[in-house]
Structures are given as C-alpha cells and as structure tokens.
Write an enzyme that holds these catalytic residues in place. Sequence first.
Site, PDB file in Angstrom:
ATOM      1  N   ASN A   1     -20.162  -4.519   3.063  1.00 14.91           N
ATOM      2  CA  ASN A   1     -20.629  -3.251   3.622  1.00 14.91           C
ATOM      3  C   ASN A   1     -21.900  -2.853   2.870  1.00 14.91           C
ATOM      4  OD1 ASN A   1     -19.917  -1.850   1.261  1.00 14.91           O
ATOM      5  ND2 ASN A   1     -17.879  -1.324   2.040  1.00 14.91           N
TER       6      ASN A   1
ATOM      7  N   LEU B   1     -21.925  -1.499   8.715  1.00 14.41           N
ATOM      8  CA  LEU B   1     -22.558  -0.205   8.484  1.00 14.41           C
ATOM      9  C   LEU B   1     -21.725   0.951   9.037  1.00 14.41           C
ATOM     10  CD1 LEU B   1     -26.063  -1.500   9.647  1.00 14.41           C
ATOM     11  CD2 LEU B   1     -25.411  -1.040   7.278  1.00 14.41           C
TER      12      LEU B   1
ATOM     13  N   ASP C   1       0.837  -1.199   0.000  1.00 15.54           N
ATOM     14  CA  ASP C   1       0.000   0.000   0.000  1.00 15.54           C
ATOM     15  C   ASP C   1       0.875   1.253   0.000  1.00 15.54           C
ATOM     16  OD1 ASP C   1      -2.129  -1.722   0.149  1.00 15.54           O
ATOM     17  OD2 ASP C   1      -2.632  -1.254   2.237  1.00 15.54           O
TER      18      ASP C   1
ATOM     19  N   GLY D   1     -12.437  -3.111   7.611  1.00 16.24           N
ATOM     20  CA  GLY D   1     -13.308  -4.211   7.185  1.00 16.24           C
ATOM     21  C   GLY D   1     -12.550  -5.530   7.158  1.00 16.24           C
ATOM     22  N   ASP D   2     -11.295  -5.476   6.740  1.00 16.10           N
ATOM     23  CA  ASP D   2     -10.475  -6.698   6.702  1.00 16.10           C
ATOM     24  C   ASP D   2     -10.215  -7.213   8.114  1.00 16.10           C
ATOM     25  OD1 ASP D   2     -10.327  -6.378   3.958  1.00 16.10           O
ATOM     26  OD2 ASP D   2      -8.483  -5.197   4.094  1.00 16.10           O
TER      27      ASP D   2
HETATM   28  O1  RIB Z   1      -9.138  -3.217   2.378  1.00 11.25           O
HETATM   29  C1  RIB Z   1      -7.954  -2.449   2.347  1.00 11.25           C
HETATM   30  C2  RIB Z   1      -7.015  -2.987   1.327  1.00 11.25           C
HETATM   31  O2  RIB Z   1      -7.597  -2.845   0.053  1.00 11.25           O
HETATM   32  C3  RIB Z   1      -5.695  -2.265   1.241  1.00 11.25           C
HETATM   33  O3  RIB Z   1      -4.718  -2.793   2.106  1.00 11.25           O
HETATM   34  C4  RIB Z   1      -5.343  -2.351  -0.237  1.00 11.25           C
HETATM   35  O4  RIB Z   1      -4.200  -3.090  -0.503  1.00 11.25           O
HETATM   36  C5  RIB Z   1      -6.573  -2.943  -0.920  1.00 11.25           C
HETATM   37  O5  RIB Z   1      -6.433  -4.273  -1.202  1.00 11.25           O
END
Ligand code: RIB
Length: 314
Positions: A186, A217, A17, A248-249
């Site tokens: 979402n 949400l 990123d 979210g991850d």
């Molecule tokens: O959900 C966030 C991620 O989305 C980031 O880390 C980026 O790499 C994309 O995959």
Amino acid sequence: MNFAHTGVAIVGSANMDIVFSVDRAPSPGETVLAATASLYPGGKGLNQAVASVRSGAETVFVGAIGNDSHGETLAGVITADGIDGSLLRRVADPTGQAFIVVDGHGENTIIVASGANGTVVELSPQERAAIAASAVLLMQLELPIRTVIEAAEVAAAAGTTVMLNAAPAQSLPAELFSLIDYLIVNEHEACLIAGDDDVEVASLALAAVVGRLIVTLGSAGSALYDGGAIVEQVTAFVVTPVDTTGAGDTFCGAFAAAIAEGGQFIAAAEFATAAAALSVQTLGAVPSVPQRSETLQLAATRPLTIAGAVHPTQ
Ligand code: RIB
C-alpha cells in the site's frame, strides 16, 4: 501435496484475530467501550490462502500454529476451505494472535503477537518441494525475513513466480528485491520501504528494482508498474466499508490465483480489486473473503481492460 507446476503456495502467518468494534479508536491514556468483541480466523498468510483458494486456485499453506484451541480453529479453516494443509506445522509456541480495533468507518489498527509464526525459521525439504511445484509463491512479512528470502530463492530457482506483499512494512534486504516478480504494497508501505515520503517517487524507486509493482491506494484503487514505469491505474469499486481488515490480503490472494491461472497483469489486478471490494463489506478477515463466483459477478459489472484473463462466467 501438489507436485504439478500449478497453483499457489502461501508461505505465511496464521493468527486468531480478537476484534473490538468501536465508534472510534482510543487515544493514549483513554478507555473506550466496544460495541462487540469477537474472534475471527486471520493472519495475513491464512487470509491470502483463503482468498487464493476461494478464487479458484489449488493452494498449499506453509506456516505454523500452536497446540492450542486457536490453532485447532485455524486448522479447521484450512481443511474446510480445501487448502492443502499437509505441511502445516504444529509447534509448542502459542498460535499467533492479532488484537484488532475496528472503528465506525471500518478502519482498523492491529497489533500482532507472532507466537508460532516466529518459529518458521527454516524450510523443510517438503516445504521447498511444494514451493518449487507451484506456479506462484505468495508471501508477506509476518514470518522471519530469512524464511521469506529462502522461499524466494527456492521459487526463483524453480521458475515459480515470486510475489511479496511487503506487509507489515520493514526495510528489505537488497538481495530480496531481485528475486521478486510482483511486489504488492500500500502507499504507506511503499514510502516506508523506499524511504521517501512522496508515494510516486517511492513507487518509481521500487518499480525500478522488482519485476512488477502494485501500489494499492484504498478508495483510489491501485497503480500498476511494469518495467520501471506506471502502466495502469485501476479504479476501486464504490462501497461502504464495514471492516477493511483483510482487504489487502484478499486482493493479494485473488491476484495470485488469477496469475497462477494464466491471467494477464492488468486483468488479474481488476479481478483482485473486485474481490477486495467485496471483502470490506463483512466483519472479520477470513469470513469476509468472497468466493470466485461472487468476485466474477462484481467484476463483470464493468469491462476488463484486457478481456479473458480470468474466465468470466462461473
Ligand atoms: O491483514 C490483516 C491481518 O493482519 C489480520 O487478520 C491479522 O491477523 C494481521 O495478521
């Protein structure tokens, strides 16, 4: 590799990123100056793998990186966090990259160049075995869709719980829905996938075609659906976000870990909600993912709807 029917298998992306912090994102045709520009490990798959392992689950990662310095950095994260990276592919294509703009409210916009992630078009026998041996398979939509379907088929045939975080959103083939035990989206993704602008209508439509559904949400928490109907509304923790990238991850990885551990649906979502709340308070995706002890500490500040789903004290 993990041969017991335990833990979490992540089939997903790994990106480097490139994060620019700005007061506000530029409009078309406009140039703005960033306060900082930084590199952080990320990618929805890797973020979720880190969240799963930091939440206490044995975690195996299936994905690809390039033979470049970004790939080396991401491989280092996998090793350092104790994720099983024995199946990590190293390919000729460059490691995936995400261009991320984070504004003064912690909100982000993201563009992904898939690179190596796009080469994962078929699963190897070893990758299929790792999925079949896991308690939970967790995927996103940054790998080719045919790989997502193949992995879901392998998991379903083996009795592995199938979770899909349908991000970034795209229309999904009908054959995939019937394989999904847990769909996590979402509100925007719910509307886009269901093809309806009303989030409640969209959510009910999705809930009717998968096992269980979670619609996140943002500051309003999340809505949980089971058997086609809403069963719980989990409230969010009140926090001041620095960077929502990867929140979210973090939710998905922590939720998968809690379910793999034997947690109940609602309590696992509450644990994941606490993990996500912690993640928005630090810049960067992987760096912001909390450890299990931190998540349990925050989760313990309010009662669980169903006690004992995630062991509360360590
Ligand atoms: O959900 C966030 C991620 O989305 C980031 O880390 C980026 O790499 C994309 O995959």
